[in-house]
Design a protein around this motif. Sequence first.
Motif, PDB file in Angstrom:
ATOM      1  N   PRO A 163       1.794  -6.870   1.591  1.00 25.61           N
ATOM      2  CA  PRO A 163       2.426  -5.674   1.027  1.00 25.61           C
ATOM      3  C   PRO A 163       1.419  -4.854   0.214  1.00 25.61           C
ATOM      4  O   PRO A 163       0.362  -5.344  -0.179  1.00 25.61           O
ATOM      5  CB  PRO A 163       3.509  -6.256   0.112  1.00 25.61           C
ATOM      6  CG  PRO A 163       2.970  -7.581  -0.300  1.00 25.61           C
ATOM      7  CD  PRO A 163       2.200  -8.102   0.888  1.00 25.61           C
ATOM      8  N   PRO A 164       1.745  -3.604  -0.056  1.00 27.02           N
ATOM      9  CA  PRO A 164       0.883  -2.794  -0.925  1.00 27.02           C
ATOM     10  C   PRO A 164       0.724  -3.433  -2.296  1.00 27.02           C
ATOM     11  O   PRO A 164       1.657  -4.063  -2.814  1.00 27.02           O
ATOM     12  CB  PRO A 164       1.633  -1.454  -1.011  1.00 27.02           C
ATOM     13  CG  PRO A 164       2.485  -1.415   0.217  1.00 27.02           C
ATOM     14  CD  PRO A 164       2.885  -2.832   0.471  1.00 27.02           C
ATOM     15  N   ALA A 165      -0.439  -3.278  -2.888  1.00 25.65           N
ATOM     16  CA  ALA A 165      -0.687  -3.815  -4.221  1.00 25.65           C
ATOM     17  C   ALA A 165       0.299  -3.217  -5.225  1.00 25.65           C
ATOM     18  O   ALA A 165       0.499  -1.998  -5.256  1.00 25.65           O
ATOM     19  CB  ALA A 165      -2.124  -3.520  -4.649  1.00 25.65           C
ATOM     20  N   GLY A 166       0.931  -4.053  -5.999  1.00 21.49           N
ATOM     21  CA  GLY A 166       1.888  -3.616  -7.011  1.00 21.49           C
ATOM     22  C   GLY A 166       3.316  -3.539  -6.537  1.00 21.49           C
ATOM     23  O   GLY A 166       4.236  -3.419  -7.361  1.00 21.49           O
ATOM     24  N   ALA A 167       3.548  -3.627  -5.235  1.00 21.49           N
ATOM     25  CA  ALA A 167       4.894  -3.418  -4.698  1.00 21.49           C
ATOM     26  C   ALA A 167       5.859  -4.521  -5.106  1.00 21.49           C
ATOM     27  O   ALA A 167       7.035  -4.251  -5.395  1.00 21.49           O
ATOM     28  CB  ALA A 167       4.837  -3.308  -3.178  1.00 21.49           C
ATOM     29  N   CYS A 168       5.409  -5.758  -5.137  1.00 25.70           N
ATOM     30  CA  CYS A 168       6.322  -6.869  -5.419  1.00 25.70           C
ATOM     31  C   CYS A 168       6.824  -6.842  -6.857  1.00 25.70           C
ATOM     32  O   CYS A 168       8.020  -7.031  -7.113  1.00 25.70           O
ATOM     33  CB  CYS A 168       5.630  -8.192  -5.111  1.00 25.70           C
ATOM     34  SG  CYS A 168       5.318  -8.456  -3.357  1.00 25.70           S
ATOM     35  N   LEU A 169       5.925  -6.615  -7.806  1.00 21.68           N
ATOM     36  CA  LEU A 169       6.352  -6.554  -9.205  1.00 21.68           C
ATOM     37  C   LEU A 169       7.242  -5.345  -9.436  1.00 21.68           C
ATOM     38  O   LEU A 169       8.251  -5.425 -10.155  1.00 21.68           O
ATOM     39  CB  LEU A 169       5.139  -6.511 -10.128  1.00 21.68           C
ATOM     40  CG  LEU A 169       5.440  -6.478 -11.629  1.00 21.68           C
ATOM     41  CD1 LEU A 169       6.276  -7.682 -12.056  1.00 21.68           C
ATOM     42  CD2 LEU A 169       4.145  -6.414 -12.443  1.00 21.68           C
ATOM     43  N   ALA A 170       6.903  -4.231  -8.820  1.00 19.41           N
ATOM     44  CA  ALA A 170       7.735  -3.028  -8.968  1.00 19.41           C
ATOM     45  C   ALA A 170       9.134  -3.263  -8.415  1.00 19.41           C
ATOM     46  O   ALA A 170      10.135  -2.850  -9.015  1.00 19.41           O
ATOM     47  CB  ALA A 170       7.072  -1.851  -8.264  1.00 19.41           C
ATOM     48  N   GLU A 171       9.223  -3.943  -7.278  1.00 18.53           N
ATOM     49  CA  GLU A 171      10.514  -4.230  -6.659  1.00 18.53           C
ATOM     50  C   GLU A 171      11.356  -5.118  -7.568  1.00 18.53           C
ATOM     51  O   GLU A 171      12.557  -4.871  -7.757  1.00 18.53           O
ATOM     52  CB  GLU A 171      10.256  -4.922  -5.317  1.00 18.53           C
ATOM     53  CG  GLU A 171      11.499  -5.249  -4.508  1.00 18.53           C
ATOM     54  CD  GLU A 171      11.159  -5.999  -3.222  1.00 18.53           C
ATOM     55  OE1 GLU A 171      11.460  -5.489  -2.130  1.00 18.53           O
ATOM     56  OE2 GLU A 171      10.577  -7.103  -3.311  1.00 18.53           O
ATOM     57  N   ALA A 172      10.744  -6.151  -8.141  1.00 18.41           N
ATOM     58  CA  ALA A 172      11.481  -7.066  -9.006  1.00 18.41           C
ATOM     59  C   ALA A 172      11.914  -6.394 -10.296  1.00 18.41           C
ATOM     60  O   ALA A 172      13.009  -6.641 -10.810  1.00 18.41           O
ATOM     61  CB  ALA A 172      10.617  -8.288  -9.305  1.00 18.41           C
ATOM     62  N   THR A 173      11.056  -5.543 -10.842  1.00 17.17           N
ATOM     63  CA  THR A 173      11.367  -4.871 -12.111  1.00 17.17           C
ATOM     64  C   THR A 173      12.464  -3.831 -11.936  1.00 17.17           C
ATOM     65  O   THR A 173      13.321  -3.660 -12.811  1.00 17.17           O
ATOM     66  CB  THR A 173      10.099  -4.206 -12.673  1.00 17.17           C
ATOM     67  OG1 THR A 173       9.078  -5.192 -12.826  1.00 17.17           O
ATOM     68  CG2 THR A 173      10.366  -3.548 -14.015  1.00 17.17           C
ATOM     69  N   ALA A 174      12.468  -3.165 -10.791  1.00 19.48           N
ATOM     70  CA  ALA A 174      13.442  -2.094 -10.553  1.00 19.48           C
ATOM     71  C   ALA A 174      14.870  -2.611 -10.494  1.00 19.48           C
ATOM     72  O   ALA A 174      15.800  -1.943 -10.964  1.00 19.48           O
ATOM     73  CB  ALA A 174      13.090  -1.355  -9.262  1.00 19.48           C
ATOM     74  N   ASP A 175      15.058  -3.809  -9.936  1.00 20.66           N
ATOM     75  CA  ASP A 175      16.415  -4.335  -9.784  1.00 20.66           C
ATOM     76  C   ASP A 175      16.361  -5.862  -9.863  1.00 20.66           C
ATOM     77  O   ASP A 175      16.369  -6.545  -8.841  1.00 20.66           O
ATOM     78  CB  ASP A 175      17.017  -3.885  -8.449  1.00 20.66           C
ATOM     79  CG  ASP A 175      18.485  -4.239  -8.320  1.00 20.66           C
ATOM     80  OD1 ASP A 175      19.065  -4.756  -9.287  1.00 20.66           O
ATOM     81  OD2 ASP A 175      19.053  -4.011  -7.235  1.00 20.66           O
TER      82      ASP A 175
END
Length: 469
Positions: free
Chosen positions: A382-394
């Motif tokens: 995945p793109p760098a940063g995508a996993c943490l952003a996904e978890a933080t968003a919801d």
Amino acid sequence: MDPFDSAVRLAEAVRERELSPVEIADTYLERIERFDPEIGAFVWRNDEEVRKAALKAERAVMEGGGLPAFHGVPIPIKDVNLVAGQPATFGSLGCDDTPRTVTDPVVTRFLDAGFLLMGRTSTPDMGMLTAAESSRYGITRNPWNTEYSPGGSSGGAAAAVAAGLAPVAHANDGGGSIRMPSSCCGLVGLKPSRGRVPQYLAAWEHAAVEGAITRTVQDAAALLDVMSVPDSLVMYGAPAPERPFSEEVGRESVPVRVGLLLEAPTGVPVDPVCVAAAERTGKLLESLGHAVFPVSPRFFSEETGLGYAQTVLDAALWTAPYDRPELAEPHLRFRMERAKTRHSGEYTRMAALLQQEAVEVRAQWGRDFDVLLTPTLACPPPPAGACLAEATADPGGFRMTENQMISFTAVCNITGLPAISLPVHTSPDGLPIGSQLIGGPWDEATLLRLASALEAPADWTVRRPPGFE
């Protein structure tokens, strides 16, 4: 020296006095200084200690006498394991950097094997994300393309080995954390059987295991030999292998039945490039005389799969060694609060269901097939940063990227089965894509024989990320 050499080869060069431990250490420390700012694989460094240990190792070589298997070879430790005298922040703002006073068994085995401990590698907060991304240390990047993630949770370990900053790296795996980053970074990731590598604490309801990320199958086998030395203090251990795992490398394998699974057990879509990786591995195995055929295995029920994620892992987080839990990542604080809504009876029931269903899942190996072949991930890196952003968003919602990354790997942790990710394929844009072989109970030997037979035709050991040569 070639920084992309195997650890076995470097150890041989030390014993033959072709290379000194000081040369080896200096080469990797210089590369870390030069390249790591770009990828962020290391979160703590002990350069002077490494140099002192290398000098001591060099003196031992010159004095003659027997040397341990990996004398003078550096290895970094993942930042979720304890080493006396080193910090262990678990990738979290919620843990301080006070030096620890005890050393985990797997690290002791590295030291006994002659390894030099070289720094600590990045991980997400408490290892609870499929990418090495955290508020404390930022985003670790994939050496093959820094716009992408190296995966996780052992993402720093994989990035370090892929970039030639270390010959091998310590890692561990509670849901795919050795195999996912190995797939993302074009490396070999062997998840040992439950109980194979001694642990004083069998975390995540006995799902988490210790291991390593390597470039070659030979290194994977040799490290498993040194990591799996028994310990009388642990609660249980895997049966002793028929012979050392190193002797399985290159050993002729009798034809085995390989079940091919291309649909994700979780029902999420599988990217065609990941399907292509598994299919390529299947064709290579057929060319080596093995029977490969499609299967639809039984896995865990939806109730137990969800229960493992939300009851077992939430409870594990609630007991995690935070100094200031209020500073944990928001998605983890959400899960710690959710853990309080379930009582001990619910946890005990779920733990029992996982054990009961695991028996039926494991029974398919040896009965319906000998080895299961799958994509390692259901998506490319995945793109760098995508996993943490996904978890933080919801924090409480469905996470597509995370689910695609763990869909084929987590079953091995819940059942305790061994598995290995092999870097057999490359996406059209040049990113590594792995496929996974899952072995029967305690059967790392078959996996290593198959993997070593695939290594030459798949030709992964000569691939290096552009710009890191």
